[in-house]
Scaffold this active site. Structure first.
Site, PDB file in Angstrom:
ATOM      1  CG  HIS A  30      17.382 -31.341 -34.159  1.00 33.46           C
ATOM      2  ND1 HIS A  30      16.652 -32.364 -34.733  1.00 33.46           N
ATOM      3  CD2 HIS A  30      16.644 -30.216 -34.339  1.00 33.46           C
ATOM      4  CE1 HIS A  30      15.515 -31.894 -35.196  1.00 33.46           C
ATOM      5  NE2 HIS A  30      15.487 -30.582 -34.991  1.00 33.46           N
ATOM      6  CB  SER A  59      15.748 -25.689 -34.801  1.00 33.48           C
ATOM      7  OG  SER A  59      16.055 -26.647 -35.777  1.00 33.48           O
ATOM      8  CG  HIS A 102      17.404 -31.242 -38.889  1.00 38.78           C
ATOM      9  ND1 HIS A 102      17.650 -30.507 -37.754  1.00 38.78           N
ATOM     10  CD2 HIS A 102      16.370 -30.636 -39.516  1.00 38.78           C
ATOM     11  CE1 HIS A 102      16.806 -29.480 -37.712  1.00 38.78           C
ATOM     12  NE2 HIS A 102      16.019 -29.541 -38.761  1.00 38.78           N
TER      13      HIS A 102
HETATM   14  P1  AMP Z   1      13.217 -27.716 -40.148  1.00 41.45           P
HETATM   15  O1  AMP Z   1      14.681 -27.448 -40.165  1.00 41.45           O
HETATM   16  O2  AMP Z   1      12.590 -27.544 -38.808  1.00 41.45           O
HETATM   17  O3  AMP Z   1      12.477 -27.021 -41.263  1.00 41.45           O
HETATM   18  O4  AMP Z   1      13.063 -29.269 -40.460  1.00 41.45           O
HETATM   19  C1  AMP Z   1      13.622 -29.836 -41.613  1.00 41.45           C
HETATM   20  C2  AMP Z   1      13.065 -31.237 -41.769  1.00 41.45           C
HETATM   21  O5  AMP Z   1      13.415 -31.995 -40.620  1.00 41.45           O
HETATM   22  C3  AMP Z   1      11.539 -31.275 -41.870  1.00 41.45           C
HETATM   23  O6  AMP Z   1      11.167 -32.239 -42.823  1.00 41.45           O
HETATM   24  C4  AMP Z   1      11.123 -31.677 -40.487  1.00 41.45           C
HETATM   25  O7  AMP Z   1       9.888 -32.349 -40.441  1.00 41.45           O
HETATM   26  C5  AMP Z   1      12.252 -32.602 -40.088  1.00 41.45           C
HETATM   27  N1  AMP Z   1      12.357 -32.714 -38.629  1.00 41.45           N
HETATM   28  C6  AMP Z   1      12.427 -31.695 -37.726  1.00 41.45           C
HETATM   29  N2  AMP Z   1      12.467 -32.173 -36.462  1.00 41.45           N
HETATM   30  C7  AMP Z   1      12.393 -33.520 -36.576  1.00 41.45           C
HETATM   31  C8  AMP Z   1      12.367 -34.591 -35.636  1.00 41.45           C
HETATM   32  N3  AMP Z   1      12.414 -34.377 -34.323  1.00 41.45           N
HETATM   33  N4  AMP Z   1      12.302 -35.851 -36.102  1.00 41.45           N
HETATM   34  C9  AMP Z   1      12.253 -36.089 -37.443  1.00 41.45           C
HETATM   35  N5  AMP Z   1      12.271 -35.129 -38.386  1.00 41.45           N
HETATM   36  C10 AMP Z   1      12.335 -33.864 -37.956  1.00 41.45           C
END
Ligand code: AMP
Length: 279
Positions: A31, A186, A34
């Site tokens: 999203h 997500s 990311h």
């Molecule tokens: P994930 O796919 O949830 O493991 O997230 C991958 C990376 O994206 C991690 O470093 C999260 O902290 C970052 N992330 C997830 N959601 C957000 C958001 N809303 N804003 C900024 N970074 C995010």
């Protein structure tokens, strides 16, 4: 944009990349949150590698590993529009071999890993630091970017890098929110329309914390008011609402300028959502 599935090939290919290599690790279902990390990465270096891997070792037995959203086609299309050099999309066998249980693992910092999400998700951060260490060894990034959304994770990875002498610089990127304030995640896809509305109380509570700390410096007093505010949506089940020192997650009694972390985790139905602010 190159798509690499094979661990060995990725390792060999990344070795040839010129300095600096910037890594953005993700679990996919991408999203704007990311993508903001990816955009930050492209500012730091020409060679941006994004990994997409739903890491089984960071999920507990009764968590959402099986139903975690996966949409590789859409993810690759989104990344193609950014200036990404390569996407690393290994499968579980590639990363962990035949037997997940028979693996060398790294333990996250004991104190940092025991607070907040660590308390309700035992072993979660061990899974996180293990996969991050593996990704660092495969991709060998000069810089890796993580989101403030998972602030505890960021602190734990900084500690991992310091303790195990990884040469990677770890940077944090700010939280990207929906227009109404809900932090992008997500897992937001799991929410029904009603639950989506109910979830807004998380951001509203964090916004209230900002206002309250302008006048009231006592952490206990502010916490009570925030809990009361959160209870206005009784359908939401609280996991934790914690106010800690943002530098080290130590308990604090008084507001500390620019270093007061307010972190919330709740269940909306079966969906666990987290968010935070540093005030
Ligand atoms: P994930 O796919 O949830 O493991 O997230 C991958 C990376 O994206 C991690 O470093 C999260 O902290 C970052 N992330 C997830 N959601 C957000 C958001 N809303 N804003 C900024 N970074 C995010």
């Amino acid at each position: 944009m190159k798509t690499i599935k094979d661990v060995k090939r990725c390792q060999q290919w990344c070795r040839r990349l010129r300095w600096p290599v910037v890594l953005v690790p993700t679990m996919g279902a991408l999203h704007e949150g990311h993508l903001s990390l990816v955009r930050k990465a492209t500012k730091y270096g020409k060679n941006v590698v994004v990994s997409i891997f739903v890491n089984p070792t960071q999920f507990g037995n009764n968590e959402d590993l099986d139903k975690y959203p996966r949409n590789l086609k859409k993810d690759l299309a989104l990344l193609k529009k950014e200036k990404v050099t390569a996407v690393f999309v290994p499968d579980v066998k590639q990363v962990y071999g035949e037997d997940l249980a028979d693996q060398t693992t790294i333990l996250a910092d004991k104190y940092l890993g025991s607070k907040l999400c660590g308390a309700s998700r035992p072993g979660h951060f061990d899974g996180v630091v293990t996969i991050v260490a593996k990704l660092f060894n495969i991709i060998n990034p000069d810089i890796a970017i993580f989101g403030q959304k998972d602030y505890q994770q960021f602190l734990i990875i900084k500690k991992l890098v310091a303790d195990l002498n990884f040469p990677t610089k770890v940077l944090m990127s700010e939280i990207v929110r929906e227009e109404d304030g809900l932090a992008m995640s997500s897992r937001n896809q799991y929410l029904s329309d009603v639950q989506r509305m109910q979830s807004l109380i998380i951001y509203k509570t964090l916004a209230l914390a900002k206002i309250l700390f302008r006048e009231e410096k006592n952490v206990g007093a502010v916490k009570q008011l925030l809990l009361k505010h959160l209870r206005r949506v009784p359908e939401i089940r609280l996991d934790y609402l914690s106010i800690l020192d943002a530098k080290n997650l130590l308990e604090i009694e008084k507001y500390q300028k620019k270093s007061t972390l307010v972190a919330i985790a709740v269940f909306v139905g079966k969906t666990r959502l987290i968010d935070n602010v540093i005030i």
